[in-house]
Enzyme design. Structure first.
Site, mmCIF file in Angstrom:
data_model
loop_
_atom_site.group_PDB
_atom_site.id
_atom_site.type_symbol
_atom_site.label_atom_id
_atom_site.label_comp_id
_atom_site.label_asym_id
_atom_site.label_seq_id
_atom_site.Cartn_x
_atom_site.Cartn_y
_atom_site.Cartn_z
ATOM 1 N N HIS A 1 0.814 -1.248 0.073
ATOM 2 C CA HIS A 1 0.142 -0.032 -0.005
ATOM 3 C C HIS A 1 0.845 1.246 -0.128
ATOM 4 O O HIS A 1 1.449 1.451 1.048
ATOM 5 C CB HIS A 1 -0.943 -0.032 1.232
ATOM 6 N N LYS B 1 -0.163 13.047 8.789
ATOM 7 C CA LYS B 1 -1.576 13.294 8.297
ATOM 8 C C LYS B 1 -2.036 13.817 9.678
ATOM 9 O O LYS B 1 -3.061 14.971 9.314
ATOM 10 C CB LYS B 1 -2.323 11.883 7.946
#
Length: 994
Positions: free
Chosen positions: A193, A628
């Protein structure tokens, strides 16, 4: 007709390949890029027709003209600085008028495209970048070989030889250097990923073109051969064009497993002997004596998450985990048998010519007795005096095969398979020892030592497979079991589970958790148990999160403790907490202190360590989610502080700590040059062992070729050795004047630490206020980026958002994964996660005390010169800024429906981009981004005019799709395919997916 690669003369071509610096060394790259572009143009005209080729050329020329106009306007005296709003009369520092005419021309061309034509154009630009990326990769290999021709260049810093040279200068002896190397082991962990955007068939075609480019560098090559190679490349480009580049279905977990295993067969199996030979040669060059390969310590191991990482991926089931182990073992045993077949063919030593050792005689007699008992005597009868060859054949039989020979052999040999790697190693060592004792040292070095290295590295399992699941999924399972069974679980989660009666019906999520642990227990019995040594806990926020896994594992029949039996290779199952958010990183040291001080956990720590060795624990630090959560500076600094504090707590608790760094592929997900980040670790907070995730999108860049893979692994080993020994610090202290100011040693001054605390706090508050806590930003993000198209891109098996019972039902910033977060910003050319908050924090620090003895700017400049971590931050941010383009981003912003919201958010993002750019230039003392990194600057500058058309096409197609959705019409498959083609092309152009 002469080939595009035909040289004016061969001495000039040789001079290019050997050129150490300057324009001459870049000439082969320019030739490859130009020639591949011309061949692609030929294929486009032939396959897609002249109109498509002409449309591509028109868009390309328009994009170049626009870039040149803006560049010229920016260098004119009195060029205006940008305002921050969408309605500003400037575009990233230059007047709109400078490039507006060309931009409008390009937009008109794009608006006139049909879906099918847009798809064709996007594919054409995508293929251009596929070829350019191959050319750049080939040039890296070319420069690597060139450096090996120059003994002085071969000792450059960052290479193992360069590191050993500095160690020697610092007074480290040969024995001490060997001892330091013995503490180093780097473990790349392959993850899916985000995985490669390319299909597996496309990756095979890439490799064939790469091989052909490499053949063009051979000197001399007859003209006819050059022409033939050119025709072969043209044929491969044609085959590539005729292959579906956009997947018709999302890749399965099995597809991802297979893609990662391809790297072992294409490069890694051949890389390992080369890597260790380089290590031996480096030791010999710097310390005078090159050790035997078999005498070197294990420096590398490999791991994977693919097929084990079930956090948010419902397709990773117990069956997928079983497939991951079975496929890895099949690849490895096939490789071992291939290696042994080569040994069998070459080692025909006869006892009529040379003796064998008593140990080999005893070992072989035992095997032959078993074969005779089963009536299998053909091989012994055919080679009565070739005992070495017979032993090799027996080893092959125990690995599930038989040697290729003129003698008919049974398909199912009587010898039982190896169950432990130690058995295979023992047989190979017996063979090696016999050769050495009987005048066969050269044979042992050439044929057996590389195989010994491989077995030590790969065992019988190839790579470890980490299981991963989120802490809240475990907590939900614990709560459900406790509620339905009446068991008092909390507080005793590491105790026995005997007698617990599970309820007859469990929720699907809890049933899946228990099935996972049952599968682990079974797979440890069927496969090499050391292939499943760890269980990673995402979102770990307490010691209980770790103890939950211990309790659930035991409930599922897993032996958590490592075995004390020397004949049992099961290392147990160690829970590995993954600290991801800023808050969890700050709490990690206290959490681990409580865990390691726990009476119920300490016996587990003892069981996971070798006899006589300190207790061992692995902890993982998450880069993507912390970035994030808090932005670039806060994430980097909090990870660094957690790293240092965790090692301090580990020392106090008598634990040997290995950190697992969950670095993303892109800067926005914590990526960047790996070797630079390894050296930037805190001083005295590194054991020599580390694991690092290698995201799917960088595997091709790092491991597609032996030369690239060897260089990447060498950099990691050299950086680890450097970070462990810190020879620069020793040398600088020997020559230090007062006050002592370290220069790139990793040491940190108190004032530097205070500065980073301030920068982190300021950037975190600003980032949270404008990104995380502002709902308008999330709305803007969803509308001004193609994040919603991630599902259609079919990049990987994992869904773009969580669907487990603990996930929020409504899309939100909190629920959004780091991958789509960075993907959306990268595709829209805004690259927000990589810089937002950085400029504000740097500017606030500089302006805080303008009258101080040392200005804020001077202090930051000193930190960028002297402290590796801060330098790494600045360089990574600078690279991200260079890839961003807010004039293109403005077009994406126009997709936002609410004009006021659009203007407010874009203005904030744009202003911070400009401020960050000015701060980075001031700190690095440059007049333009990447002024001191001309190679990267040139690559980005030349790529941008080819990325721009795909961005324009993507914006137009997104606009059409959203208009159709608003009108209640479903998007056509043709439109989705065209959008996906732009996603692939932009990813290839920027060399980032997300």
């Amino acid at each position: 007709m002469a080939s595009l690669w035909s040289p004016p003369n061969w001495p000039q071509r040789l001079a290019e390949l050997q050129a150490p610096t300057g324009e001459l060394k870049e000439a082969p790259l320019r030739r490859d890029v130009r020639s591949l572009g011309m061949l692609l143009g030929e294929v486009l005209r032939e396959q897609a027709g002249a109109p498509v080729f002409e449309a591509v050329e028109a868009l390309r020329r328009t994009a170049i003209a626009r870039r040149e106009a803006e560049a010229n306007a920016a260098t004119e005296p009195g060029a205006s600085r940008p305002a921050s709003g969408l309605d500003s009369e400037t575009w990233v520092g230059v007047p709109i008028a400078a490039g507006q005419e060309h931009l409008q021309d390009a937009l008109r061309r794009v608006e006139a495209l049909s879906h099918a034509s847009a798809y064709q154009l996007a594919r054409a630009f995508d293929f251009y970048f596929e070829l350019i990326n191959l050319a750049e990769t080939n040039h890296r290999k070319r420069r690597r070989l060139s450096s090996q021709l120059d003994p002085n260049d071969g000792a450059q810093r960052g290479s193992l030889r360069g590191t050993l040279r500095v160690l020697k200068l610092a007074g480290v002896t040969a024995d001490e250097a060997r001892a330091l190397l013995a503490r180093v082991c780097v473990s790349p962990v392959f993850t899916a990923h985000p995985t490669e955007v390319a299909r597996r068939s496309v990756m095979f075609k890439r490799r064939r073109i790469s091989d052909l480019l490499e053949q063009l560098d051979r000197i001399p090559v007859p003209d006819a051969h050059l022409e033939a190679l050119e025709q072969d490349i043209t044929a491969e480009i044609t085959a590539l064009w005729q292959t579906d580049d956009v997947r018709s279905a999302r890749p399965t977990v099995r597809d991802e497993i297979r893609m990662a295993l391809d790297y072992y067969e294409s490069s890694l199996f051949d890389t390992l002997p080369v890597l260790y030979s380089e290590v031996a040669l480096a030791l010999g060059a710097e310390y005078g004596v090159a050790p035997e390969l078999a005498e070197l310590p294990q420096l590398v191991s490999f791991g994977s998450w693919i097929g084990g990482d079930r956090d948010g991926n419902p397709f990773v089931t117990p069956e997928a985990t079983r497939e991951a182990l079975a496929m890895a073992r099949a690849v490895l045993l096939t490789h071992y048998r291939r290696r042994l077949q080569n040994v069998f063919d070459q080692l025909a030593s006869s006892t009529q010519q040379v003796s064998i050792s008593p140990e080999l005689t005893l070992l072989l007699d035992g095997y032959l007795d078993q074969l005779r008992a089963a009536g299998q005597t053909a091989l012994e009868n055919r080679f009565p005096y070739e005992s070495v060859r017979l032993l090799v054949a027996c080893i092959m039989m125990r690995l599930g095969g038989t040697p290729q020979s003129s003698v008919p052999l049974p398909s199912e040999p009587a010898l039982k398979p190896y169950t432990r790697a130690a058995e295979l190693l023992a047989d190979l060592k017996t063979l090696r020892s016999s050769l050495i004792r009987n005048r066969g040292r050269r044979l042992a070095r050439t044929l057996i030592d590389p195989l010994l290295l491989e077995v030590r590295t790969y065992g019988l399992h190839l790579q470890t497979l980490d299981i991963r699941q989120h802490a809240r999924v475990h907590a939900a399972a614990i709560a459900e079991i406790a509620a339905t069974s009446g068991a008092a679980i909390s507080g005793t989660t590491s105790g026995t589970t005997g007698g617990l009666r599970l309820p007859p019906a469990l929720s699907p999520q809890t049933a899946e958790v228990l099935n996972t642990f049952r599968a682990i227990a079974e797979l440890k019995r069927v496969y090499a148990p050391e292939s499943l040594p760890r269980y990673v806990i995402s979102g770990a926020a307490s010691a209980e999160d770790v103890l939950h896994v211990v309790w659930l594992a035991r409930l599922g029949g897993v032996r958590v403790e490592g075995s004390a039996d020397p004949n049992d290779s099961d290392p147990g199952l160690q829970p590995v907490p993954l600290f991801e958010s800023i808050e969890d990183l700050q709490n990690a040291p206290a959490i681990c202190r409580r865990l390691w001080s726990s009476e119920v956990y300490q016996p587990l720590l003892e069981s996971w360590s070798a006899e006589g060795q300190p207790r061992r624990q692995e902890v993982m630090l998450g880069y993507s989610d912390s970035n994030k959560d808090g932005g670039m500076i806060a994430s980097t600094w909090e990870i660094w502080k957690a790293h240092r504090a965790l090692h301090r707590v580990a020392r106090e608790c008598g634990v040997t700590l290995r950190l697992f760094h969950g670095r993303g592929g892109t800067v926005g997900r914590g990526g960047g040059p790996t070797h630079r980040a390894i050296f930037a670790q805190p001083v005295d907070s590194f054991s020599g062992e580390l694991r690092i995730t290698e995201q799917g999108e960088v595997l091709n860049w790092k491991y597609s070729d032996v030369i690239l893979a060897e260089r990447n692994l060498e950099l990691m080993i050299a950086a680890s050795l450097d970070a462990l020994a810190r020879p620069d610090a020793v040398l600088q202290h020997q020559q230090a004047n007062e006050p002592y100011v370290p220069h790139l040693t990793g040491e940190i001054l108190p004032e530097w630490e205070a500065a980073l605390d301030q920068l982190s706090s300021t950037s975190y508050d600003f980032y949270r206020r404008h990104i995380v806590d502002d709902p308008e930003t999330f709305t803007y993000f969803e509308q001004a980026t193609p994040v919603a198209e991630l599902e259609h891109a079919r990049i990987g098996s994992r869904p773009a958002k969580r669907s487990d019972a603990s996930a929020a039902k409504k899309r939100s910033m909190e629920d959004l994964r780091a991958i789509p977060w960075v993907f959306g910003w990268m595709q829209s050319r805004q690259v927000v996660p990589a810089f937002f908050g950085v400029g504000h924090a740097l500017n606030a620090f500089i302006e805080a005390d303008p009258d101080g003895a040392v200005s804020g700017l001077a202090q930051l400049q000193a930190m960028a010169r002297g402290f590796p971590l801060f330098l790494d931050i600045i360089r990574n941010v600078e690279m991200a800024l260079a890839k961003a383009d807010f004039s293109i981003a403005r077009l994406y912003a126009s997709l936002v429906e609410d004009e006021g919201l659009r203007d407010r958010v874009f203005s904030t993002l744009h202003a911070e981009f400009e401020l960050t750019r000015r701060m980075v230039l001031a700190i690095t003392r440059q007049s333009a981004l990447l002024e001191n990194n001309r190679v990267l600057e040139r690559s980005i500058r030349l790529r941008n005019p080819y990325v721009d058309p795909m961005s324009l096409i993507q914006v137009e197609l997104l606009r059409r799709k959203r208009a159709a959705t608003t009108a209640g019409q479903p998007a056509s498959a043709e439109l989705d395919r065209a959008i996906t083609a732009t996603i692939n092309g932009i990813s290839a152009g920027l060399r980032n997916t997300g």
